[in-house]
Motif scaffolding. Sequence first.
Motif, PDB file in Angstrom:
ATOM      1  N   THR A 122       0.814  -1.219   0.000  1.00 44.54           N
ATOM      2  CA  THR A 122       0.000   0.000   0.000  1.00 44.54           C
ATOM      3  C   THR A 122       0.845   1.267   0.000  1.00 44.54           C
ATOM      4  OG1 THR A 122      -0.145  -0.236   2.405  1.00 44.54           O
ATOM      5  CG2 THR A 122      -1.995  -1.067   1.102  1.00 44.54           C
ATOM      6  N   PHE A 124       2.498   3.222  -2.028  1.00 44.89           N
ATOM      7  CA  PHE A 124       2.569   3.291  -3.487  1.00 44.89           C
ATOM      8  C   PHE A 124       3.872   3.894  -3.992  1.00 44.89           C
ATOM      9  CE2 PHE A 124      -2.261   3.579  -3.079  1.00 44.89           C
ATOM     10  CZ  PHE A 124      -2.404   2.205  -3.199  1.00 44.89           C
ATOM     11  N   ASP A 128       6.176   1.826  -6.488  1.00 46.56           N
ATOM     12  CA  ASP A 128       6.585   2.362  -7.783  1.00 46.56           C
ATOM     13  C   ASP A 128       8.090   2.161  -8.004  1.00 46.56           C
ATOM     14  OD1 ASP A 128       6.273   4.097 -10.203  1.00 46.56           O
ATOM     15  OD2 ASP A 128       7.616   5.373  -9.047  1.00 46.56           O
ATOM     16  N   ALA A 168       0.288  -3.917  -5.880  1.00 45.82           N
ATOM     17  CA  ALA A 168       0.136  -2.545  -5.401  1.00 45.82           C
ATOM     18  C   ALA A 168      -0.942  -1.775  -6.137  1.00 45.82           C
ATOM     19  CB  ALA A 168       1.473  -1.808  -5.521  1.00 45.82           C
ATOM     20  N   PHE A 169      -1.020  -1.935  -7.443  1.00 47.12           N
ATOM     21  CA  PHE A 169      -1.870  -1.073  -8.256  1.00 47.12           C
ATOM     22  C   PHE A 169      -3.044  -1.786  -8.923  1.00 47.12           C
ATOM     23  CE2 PHE A 169       2.588   0.427  -8.559  1.00 47.12           C
ATOM     24  CZ  PHE A 169       2.453   1.575  -7.785  1.00 47.12           C
ATOM     25  N   HIS A 173      -3.963  -1.535 -13.980  1.00 53.02           N
ATOM     26  CA  HIS A 173      -3.348  -0.217 -13.822  1.00 53.02           C
ATOM     27  C   HIS A 173      -2.254  -0.046 -14.870  1.00 53.02           C
ATOM     28  CE1 HIS A 173      -0.948   3.024 -11.974  1.00 53.02           C
ATOM     29  NE2 HIS A 173      -2.087   3.392 -11.394  1.00 53.02           N
TER      30      HIS A 173
END
Length: 537
Positions: A122, A124, A128, A168-169, A173
């Motif tokens: 979480t 982000f 990334d 995560a995404f 995404h």
Amino acid sequence: MTTSSTAPKPKKSWLKLVLFTFLCLILAGGVVGWMLFGHYAVLFYWNGELNKALIIAKSNSDVGRTRVEQVFNDAIKANVASDILMRMYRVYGMSLYQQDEIARADEQIDKAIKLGEKEPPTNFAVADQLTHAWQDRATERHYHWKQDPKKPDGVKDQEMSVKVAEAAFGPDHEQTVFKASGLAMIYADVGRYAEADKLIDRCIKSAETKDSARSTDWFCYAMLAHIRAVEHRYKEAVDAYFKNREVSGNDDDRQRGWDELLSGLRFRKENESLKLVFKSRKLLNKGNFAELDRLGEDFIAKKTHYWNGFWLLDDLMFGLDQGEQVEDIPYHQLKLDLNTYLQKLPNSMIARAGLANLHIYRYTALEGDDPRKPKLMAEAKKIFASTPDLQNKVPYAYIPLIRIANLEDNKAQVLQLAKQANAKWPTYFSSDSWAARFLGAYWLGQPGEQKAFITKRCDTVGGAEGDKLYARFAWHYFYKGSSAEPYHRDGEFKWDRVKRGFKEIFKEFPDDVEARIAFMELALDRDDEDAARNVWK
């Protein structure tokens, strides 16, 4: 009871209240500003410090390395955010990859990965950096695997990049789709075609149907073009490239589509021309002169040529004279090697032709009225004086002869030599290309003369062979770029004849990918999209 006749002074508490409120607003604004932009300020500062250290490392590796280590130590002591430190490790790692310090670069990527794996999905910003860290190493490993299949292929690293992005995404995404389409491309390269097809189809579906992945469509089609080309599904590869052109929002994205198409078409295909040049130089360096003579005589006897008209002999000779703009040190080394060649094989025509052209290449590399020029010209002419029929034994010898005529501003001699070369060696394209070059307005010709020479030459050959020659001229001058007068200054080639010529070239070289790439480039330059699309029809 008495009272004072002096009026009471006004209270200043309201001024203090206003001042206090103003200070509070400034403080609150600073806090909000730091909350919004403080992270970026820290990132900017530490990236700047690292970049300054890397600049020092370019000129002094030891001092720079020490400075880099100090920057990282200071950043760790300052307790910078994990994503910032990860980014710094990645930047340093990529810098080391560019210097071929693979092991040290991998160490930096490992540090970034270990730091990122401590954080939850979480986070982000960290996710990334983590997905990019895995991809950084995947890209580098895959590049080296393509040079040496014994090395790691990058698949596992790219799979981890996709896994982190998905966690995560989410699967649709843009982060995930970018990474997954890259993984599909790697799957295709390593021969896992079914997995590549399944994954790229999923990516394209996301790009076409999900708003969160809409920005990835151009990249997905670029990867699809590469994948289909690797799979030898050439028509589909071209279709994917044109889809990339359609959806791309800028020239950079369209160029990426073209680059991926080419890399797929050329995957695992050796550059035979460059390979022969290196082989020639290796034979010369090792003193295997007999093999050079044997190859040269064989290429001359068989008149073997590439799709573009140039003979294999040209590449063999390029390995001996190094081409235009030869500098002083390589010139003297090549001169020594070629003279040794002649001492061992006094009757070698290959060595003589190479040495004559070497002298002229060195001549043209010198500027102005350099005092060395007359001797170089005399050396080249001396070879032809001692072997007056050299050009009748080795067609390549016409090149230094034509170049000497140009240097002496003798257009009539250029034309006469071109005529002689055509009579003796009618399919030797190099003599045609050099003569046409010097008939340009920049050299010896008048406006339109170069184009007229090319047209007349192709018409004289006539028929399908004349059309092939015309197409080869068109590609040769297009490939030369903006200095190519027939294509860019002196009027255009007739496109219909160019197409007819390439059609005949495809018949002669049905499996040559480079011929079709060249035709696509010409067709796209002429805005003939249909011709480019149907190059593999």
